[in-house]
Design a protein around this motif. Structure first.
Motif, short mmCIF file in Angstrom:
data_model
loop_
_atom_site.label_atom_id
_atom_site.label_comp_id
_atom_site.label_asym_id
_atom_site.label_seq_id
_atom_site.Cartn_x
_atom_site.Cartn_y
_atom_site.Cartn_z
N LEU A 1 6.36 8.82 -1.22
CA LEU A 1 6.71 7.71 -0.33
C LEU A 1 5.62 6.65 -0.40
O LEU A 1 4.66 6.66 0.37
N LYS A 2 5.76 5.74 -1.34
CA LYS A 2 4.70 4.76 -1.62
C LYS A 2 4.42 3.85 -0.43
O LYS A 2 3.32 3.30 -0.30
N HIS A 3 5.41 3.71 0.45
CA HIS A 3 5.24 2.80 1.59
C HIS A 3 4.43 3.42 2.72
O HIS A 3 3.98 2.71 3.61
N ARG A 4 4.26 4.74 2.69
CA ARG A 4 3.62 5.39 3.83
C ARG A 4 2.11 5.44 3.63
O ARG A 4 1.61 6.08 2.71
N ARG A 5 1.42 4.76 4.51
CA ARG A 5 -0.04 4.65 4.45
C ARG A 5 -0.62 4.87 5.83
O ARG A 5 0.09 4.71 6.83
N PRO A 6 -1.88 5.23 5.94
CA PRO A 6 -2.49 5.37 7.26
C PRO A 6 -2.44 4.06 8.04
O PRO A 6 -2.48 2.97 7.47
N LEU A 7 -2.37 4.18 9.35
CA LEU A 7 -2.36 3.00 10.21
C LEU A 7 -3.70 2.29 10.14
O LEU A 7 -4.76 2.94 10.13
N PRO A 8 -3.71 0.96 10.12
CA PRO A 8 -4.98 0.22 10.01
C PRO A 8 -5.97 0.57 11.12
O PRO A 8 -7.18 0.64 10.88
#
Length: 359
Positions: free
Chosen positions: A278-285
């Motif tokens: 899931l390339k869109h899933r990243r840690p929250l800033p």
């Protein structure tokens, strides 16, 4: 010459490094990710941190890891951390399996390795260490994911992947994150990761009777290894790899002015095991604004044998002798990462090369 390491920092950490550099006392938390033999690329950096950067550390440093990250950090917390690290490194490199190992064999070899890293004398050292405070995450499995029958477990993992695709919160139907925490927190201030609430989280105090089992559980890869059953002091159940919920993490690690140092094998973070595609899933800033991510540069990776860092597929891709040579070569090359990191933080270079996280 291209740099061998990339240093990225969240907004708050970026301002801090550009103003003050990266003195070791500015770091309050260190993070270690899951990833199996990928950790070999960080071996030289670990040795530089243990042998030089944190050598004279006197204030508490909170360590939090899953899987290989927790195994690495169990070395940091011993009286002779470099010797423990050497046992881990060489024990992992030279582990051998039959031609078609089953989950029982892989689990048995893994426990032998953990017990080599964490001897009976080491247990008390880890639990009593006032500076390197060791914590790890494993998950308690529910339903089909708790089964040791591989078809049923795979079906449960498939359902978990589907739920995670919709929203990470649905992982709680299949796993309960379990933080095994350092006993010092019973009487001292708890770090921010202790209060993680993005997923239901249970807290279990590390003790002499559960430490080795907890370390084993944190790295018990689903469908590859057996789970660890009924860990002392923890709710009854089957415990598996902490990377299922926290592969590269997405949580607040520290509040206040301190920085979070994250030596990582990648320049990007994947929150959970099921997020890899899931390339869109990243840690929250907001979870990374005080983070300093240190990783091998692409130029460094390109010069490694096969142009890649180690991974679990190497067990099938290479013969035993080929794999040992390859992994040992990566370990030898990784010393250059440690040397360059120490050079950067000793002067002003780190202020010049640090980049915005994800930029």
């Amino acid at each position: 010459m291209d740099s061998l390491i990339d240093i990225q920092a969240g907004a708050k950490a970026l301002d801090s490094i550009r103003a003050n550099g990266l003195p070791q006392e500015s770091v309050k938390v260190m993070v270690g990710a899951s990833g199996g033999p990928k950790w070999f690329v960080l071996s030289g950096l670990d040795k530089a941190l243990l042998g030089e950067y944190f050598r004279d550390r006197t204030s508490p440093l909170d360590l939090i890891g899953t899987s290989a990250g927790s195994w690495r950090f169990s070395c940091y917390s011993q009286n002779d951390p470099l010797a423990a690290h050497e046992r881990f490194e060489q024990g992992y490199i030279y582990t051998s399996y039959s031609s078609k190992p089953d989950a029982a064999e892989i689990s048995r070899k893994a426990r032998e390795l953990v017990e080599t890293i964490v001897s009976s004398d080491s247990v008390g050292q880890i639990l009593d260490n006032p500076v390197f405070r060791f914590n790890l995450i494993a998950v308690r499995s529910h339903g089909l994911t708790a089964s040791e029958r591989k078809p049923l477990q795979l079906a449960g993992l498939g359902l978990a992947a589907t739920g995670n695709l919709i929203n990470r919160k649905y992982l709680s139907s299949f796993f309960t994150r379990t933080l095994f925490y350092h006993p010092a927190y019973d009487t001292s201030e708890k770090p921010a990761f202790y209060h993680a609430d993005d997923l239901p989280t249970e807290h279990v105090r590390l003790t002499a009777t559960n430490l080795v089992d907890a370390i084993m559980a944190s790295g018990s890869i689903p469908a590859v290894m057996q789970g660890v059953k009924n860990i002392s002091g923890a709710p009854a159940g089957c415990y598996r790899d902490g990377g299922l919920t926290d592969y590269h993490f997405d949580m607040r690690f520290h509040q206040g002015d301190g920085l979070v140092l994250y030596p990582h094998f990648y320049s990007r973070m994947i929150p959970g095991w099921f997020d890899k595609a899931l390339k869109h899933r990243r840690p929250l800033p907001q979870n990374t604004d005080n983070m300093v991510l240190v990783s091998p540069s692409q130029a460094f990776v390109d010069r490694l044998p096969y142009g890649k860092i180690p991974d679990r597929n190497d067990f099938a891709r290479f013969t035993y002798d080929e794999r040992v040579r390859y992994w040992q070569r990566v370990v030898n090359e990784s010393k250059r990462l440690g040397d360059e990191f120490l050079e950067m933080v000793a002067g002003d270079k780190v202020r010049q090369v640090v980049k915005p996280l994800g930029g």
